[in-house]
Design an enzyme around this catalytic site. Structure first.
Site, PDB file in Angstrom:
ATOM      1  N   PHE A   1       0.852  -1.190   0.000  1.00  0.00           N
ATOM      2  CA  PHE A   1       0.000   0.000   0.000  1.00  0.00           C
ATOM      3  C   PHE A   1       0.894   1.249   0.000  1.00  0.00           C
ATOM      4  O   PHE A   1       1.853   1.333   0.775  1.00  0.00           O
ATOM      5  CB  PHE A   1      -0.885  -0.037   1.246  1.00  0.00           C
ATOM      6  CG  PHE A   1      -1.983   0.988   1.244  1.00  0.00           C
ATOM      7  CD1 PHE A   1      -3.164   0.759   0.564  1.00  0.00           C
ATOM      8  CD2 PHE A   1      -1.844   2.174   1.936  1.00  0.00           C
ATOM      9  CE1 PHE A   1      -4.185   1.700   0.559  1.00  0.00           C
ATOM     10  CE2 PHE A   1      -2.855   3.117   1.942  1.00  0.00           C
ATOM     11  CZ  PHE A   1      -4.030   2.883   1.254  1.00  0.00           C
TER      12      PHE A   1
ATOM     13  N   ASP B   1       1.863  -4.864   8.523  1.00  0.00           N
ATOM     14  CA  ASP B   1       0.673  -4.025   8.463  1.00  0.00           C
ATOM     15  C   ASP B   1      -0.530  -4.956   8.332  1.00  0.00           C
ATOM     16  O   ASP B   1      -0.632  -5.726   7.362  1.00  0.00           O
ATOM     17  CB  ASP B   1       0.773  -3.070   7.262  1.00  0.00           C
ATOM     18  CG  ASP B   1      -0.360  -2.043   7.245  1.00  0.00           C
ATOM     19  OD1 ASP B   1      -1.463  -2.376   7.739  1.00  0.00           O
ATOM     20  OD2 ASP B   1      -0.151  -0.934   6.730  1.00  0.00           O
TER      21      ASP B   1
ATOM     22  N   TYR C   1     -10.854   1.245  10.739  1.00  0.00           N
ATOM     23  CA  TYR C   1     -12.110   1.503  10.022  1.00  0.00           C
ATOM     24  C   TYR C   1     -12.446   0.458   8.981  1.00  0.00           C
ATOM     25  O   TYR C   1     -13.447   0.588   8.294  1.00  0.00           O
ATOM     26  CB  TYR C   1     -12.113   2.909   9.413  1.00  0.00           C
ATOM     27  CG  TYR C   1     -10.895   3.280   8.568  1.00  0.00           C
ATOM     28  CD1 TYR C   1     -10.775   2.826   7.267  1.00  0.00           C
ATOM     29  CD2 TYR C   1      -9.887   4.094   9.085  1.00  0.00           C
ATOM     30  CE1 TYR C   1      -9.673   3.164   6.504  1.00  0.00           C
ATOM     31  CE2 TYR C   1      -8.791   4.444   8.322  1.00  0.00           C
ATOM     32  CZ  TYR C   1      -8.676   3.973   7.031  1.00  0.00           C
ATOM     33  OH  TYR C   1      -7.588   4.305   6.274  1.00  0.00           O
ATOM     34  N   LYS C   2     -11.620  -0.556   8.835  1.00  0.00           N
ATOM     35  CA  LYS C   2     -11.917  -1.591   7.839  1.00  0.00           C
ATOM     36  C   LYS C   2     -12.693  -2.723   8.530  1.00  0.00           C
ATOM     37  O   LYS C   2     -13.841  -2.529   8.916  1.00  0.00           O
ATOM     38  CB  LYS C   2     -10.618  -2.043   7.175  1.00  0.00           C
ATOM     39  CG  LYS C   2     -10.026  -0.920   6.318  1.00  0.00           C
ATOM     40  CD  LYS C   2      -8.634  -1.175   5.792  1.00  0.00           C
ATOM     41  CE  LYS C   2      -8.162   0.016   4.958  1.00  0.00           C
ATOM     42  NZ  LYS C   2      -6.724   0.028   4.754  1.00  0.00           N
TER      43      LYS C   2
ATOM     44  N   ARG D   1     -12.716  -4.665  -6.886  1.00  0.00           N
ATOM     45  CA  ARG D   1     -12.549  -5.324  -5.570  1.00  0.00           C
ATOM     46  C   ARG D   1     -13.895  -5.606  -4.920  1.00  0.00           C
ATOM     47  O   ARG D   1     -14.776  -4.748  -4.899  1.00  0.00           O
ATOM     48  CB  ARG D   1     -11.793  -4.408  -4.595  1.00  0.00           C
ATOM     49  CG  ARG D   1     -10.358  -4.195  -4.862  1.00  0.00           C
ATOM     50  CD  ARG D   1      -9.637  -3.652  -3.633  1.00  0.00           C
ATOM     51  NE  ARG D   1     -10.317  -2.554  -2.945  1.00  0.00           N
ATOM     52  CZ  ARG D   1      -9.865  -1.954  -1.853  1.00  0.00           C
ATOM     53  NH1 ARG D   1      -8.724  -2.360  -1.311  1.00  0.00           N
ATOM     54  NH2 ARG D   1     -10.521  -0.970  -1.301  1.00  0.00           N
TER      55      ARG D   1
HETATM   56  C1  LIG Z   1      -6.069   1.218   4.637  1.00  0.00           C
HETATM   57  C2  LIG Z   1      -4.600   1.096   4.769  1.00  0.00           C
HETATM   58  C3  LIG Z   1      -3.849   2.092   5.409  1.00  0.00           C
HETATM   59  C4  LIG Z   1      -4.539   3.346   5.884  1.00  0.00           C
HETATM   60  O1  LIG Z   1      -3.684   4.289   6.384  1.00  0.00           O
HETATM   61  P1  LIG Z   1      -4.287   5.619   7.046  1.00  0.00           P
HETATM   62  O2  LIG Z   1      -3.185   6.185   7.798  1.00  0.00           O
HETATM   63  O3  LIG Z   1      -5.469   5.199   7.859  1.00  0.00           O
HETATM   64  O4  LIG Z   1      -4.780   6.493   5.942  1.00  0.00           O
HETATM   65  C5  LIG Z   1      -2.490   1.887   5.571  1.00  0.00           C
HETATM   66  N1  LIG Z   1      -1.900   0.762   5.117  1.00  0.00           N
HETATM   67  C6  LIG Z   1      -2.602  -0.209   4.482  1.00  0.00           C
HETATM   68  C7  LIG Z   1      -1.907  -1.437   4.012  1.00  0.00           C
HETATM   69  C8  LIG Z   1      -3.959  -0.050   4.276  1.00  0.00           C
HETATM   70  O5  LIG Z   1      -4.637  -0.997   3.640  1.00  0.00           O
END
Ligand SMILES: *Cc1c(COP(=O)(O)O)cnc(C)c1O
Length: 428
Positions: free
Chosen positions: A133, A202, A227-228, A387
């Site tokens: 990401f 992560d 939030y996921k 997705r």
């Molecule tokens: C959703 C996600 C994030 C989100 O980062 P924020 O700091 O909340 O914007 C980070 N890393 C991964 C792999 C994600 O899927």
């Protein structure tokens, strides 16, 4: 044909027999909507509005500043962290619910780099994968600049070979946000351990969706998203975990007063708190933390029904069904499955690709009440993606059936080619 016996009746029966079916009642989902985007923003827990209203009118309105103590606001990052610990194979006192995933990554990667520089100064590489990401890579780039280290990106199949005694930290996202491919955390953890490499995971697309055991995987650090699959609401605080053997070795770089040993002594000099508390920075958004607490409780509500193992079983059954129905009903429409078909290699989503039209197809589906999302690609190795995330707490087998039915309708009718769906590459 006998391999696929997925009729609508089969799906209805699977829902009836589903030992987790009552958990859907914990959520307030719009009538008639099939929501397959809980991997991006989890659904609203039914208990959240009343709990937040109480926090606002009682704790804030009446309790005012006393609520930092009387309503337990001060301890919220640890208390919610202890709950999350139960979902990720960590222990109480090792996890904090604070800040954002990006900020937490900055804190723990910085700690990892300080440890590596101290213990093995000849190691100059942070190893990650090209398809990680972007925020993870951006934060790593910044820290590598600061520490005169190199961020080395390889394809996921090359990670094992790229480990060596020049690598300081292996930084990976457990489940890939585009493809849903899941790393073998235990195998990579063991390989990293053999080379003396620190591991940082992560868990943004894993926590609440797949079984995790950070201690068994010999992990060193982890971060994850609120939030996921934890259903904490838009912009919910994230979490971080540090193996206890590392916690007190160095300061994390954002040495704010909440991480001080005695924040209310108001001393001019920083003294880090003992334990994980030092990974706090400043005052946290209490209303958001309270919403996250409610969200995490929806996942913990599965504990008496088999917990994460049961959620994972259902998630796999749902994504397997989704893949099978797509193969069964959408052959000849140019869609191909990107997510691994092997259960053990797949997170909780199914990703498809198509040479063109992916964005329009997603838009046409949303208009027909099936919410997935689109992620733009950047060439043949990383094509455009459709997705479909599956949250086992509230997704039903019939939802999968109807989602594929509508996708079939969109493709067979050519509806996606209507000009109104556009071809733009923007991400909503
Ligand atoms: C959703 C996600 C994030 C989100 O980062 P924020 O700091 O909340 O914007 C980070 N890393 C991964 C792999 C994600 O899927």
């Amino acid at each position: 044909m006998t391999a696929f016996l997925n009729t609508l009746q089969d799906c209805l029966r699977l829902d009836e027999q589903d030992p987790l079916r009552s958990l859907r009642d914990l959520f307030d989902l719009p009538d008639g909507l099939i929501y397959l985007d809980g991997n991006s923003l989890g659904a609203l827990p039914r208990a959240a509005p009343a709990r937040l209203a109480q926090a606002i009118t009682q704790e804030w309105g009446q309790g005012l500043i006393r609520s930092w103590n009387s309503a337990g606001w001060f301890d919220m990052p640890r208390r919610v962290g202890d709950k999350i610990a139960r979902l990720i194979g960590a222990r109480a006192g090792e996890v904090l619910a604070v800040d954002s995933t990006s900020v937490n990554l900055y804190k723990v990667l910085s700690a990892a780099l300080q440890i590596a520089r101290h213990d093995a100064p000849e190691r100059k590489i942070v190893l990650s994968e090209r398809s990680n990401f972007p925020t993870d890579l951006y934060i790593a780039q910044s820290l590598c600049q600061q520490h005169a280290m190199e961020l080395r990106l390889v394809e996921s199949g090359q990670l094992q070979q790229a480990l060596g005694d020049d690598v300081a930290v292996l930084l990976l996202t457990h489940v890939n946000y585009r493809t849903g491919a899941m790393h073998d955390m235990a195998a990579l953890g063991a390989a990293a351990q053999r080379f003396g490499v620190l591991t940082l995971w992560d868990l943004a697309h894993s926590a609440g969706a797949v079984e995790l055991d950070l201690h068994a995987a010999q992990a060193d650090f982890a971060v994850g998203c609120g939030y996921k699959y934890l259903n904490g609401g838009p912009g919910a605080p994230a979490f971080l975990w540090v193996h206890p053997k590392h916690t007190e070795r160095f300061w994390q770089p954002l040495s704010g007063w909440w991480g001080h040993a005695q924040p209310f002594a108001f001393e001019p000099g920083y003294q880090p708190a003992a334990g994980i508390g030092r990974y706090q920075c400043g005052t946290q958004p209490m209303l958001s933390l309270i919403a996250l607490d409610v969200g995490v409780d929806t996942v913990l509500a599965a504990q008496p029904l088999g917990g994460m193992a049961a959620l994972r079983r259902k998630s796999l059954a749902l994504t397997r069904l989704l893949g099978q129905l797509i193969e069964q009903r959408l052959a000849g429409h140019g869609l191909s499955l990107v997510s691994p078909s092997q259960d053990g290699q797949r997170g909780s989503q199914v990703s498809l690709t198509r040479s063109h039209g992916a964005y329009a197809i997603v838009q046409a589906l949303i208009e027909r009440g099936v919410v997935g999302d689109f992620r733009a690609g950047d060439g043949a190795a990383h094509p455009d993606i459709l997705r479909f995330g599956v949250c086992p707490l509230y997704t039903r087998y019939v939802d999968i059936w109807y989602a594929v039915d509508r996708l079939h309708e969109v493709m067979a009718s050519g509806a996606w080619q209507e000009a109104k769906y556009g071809q733009q590459q923007s991400v909503t």
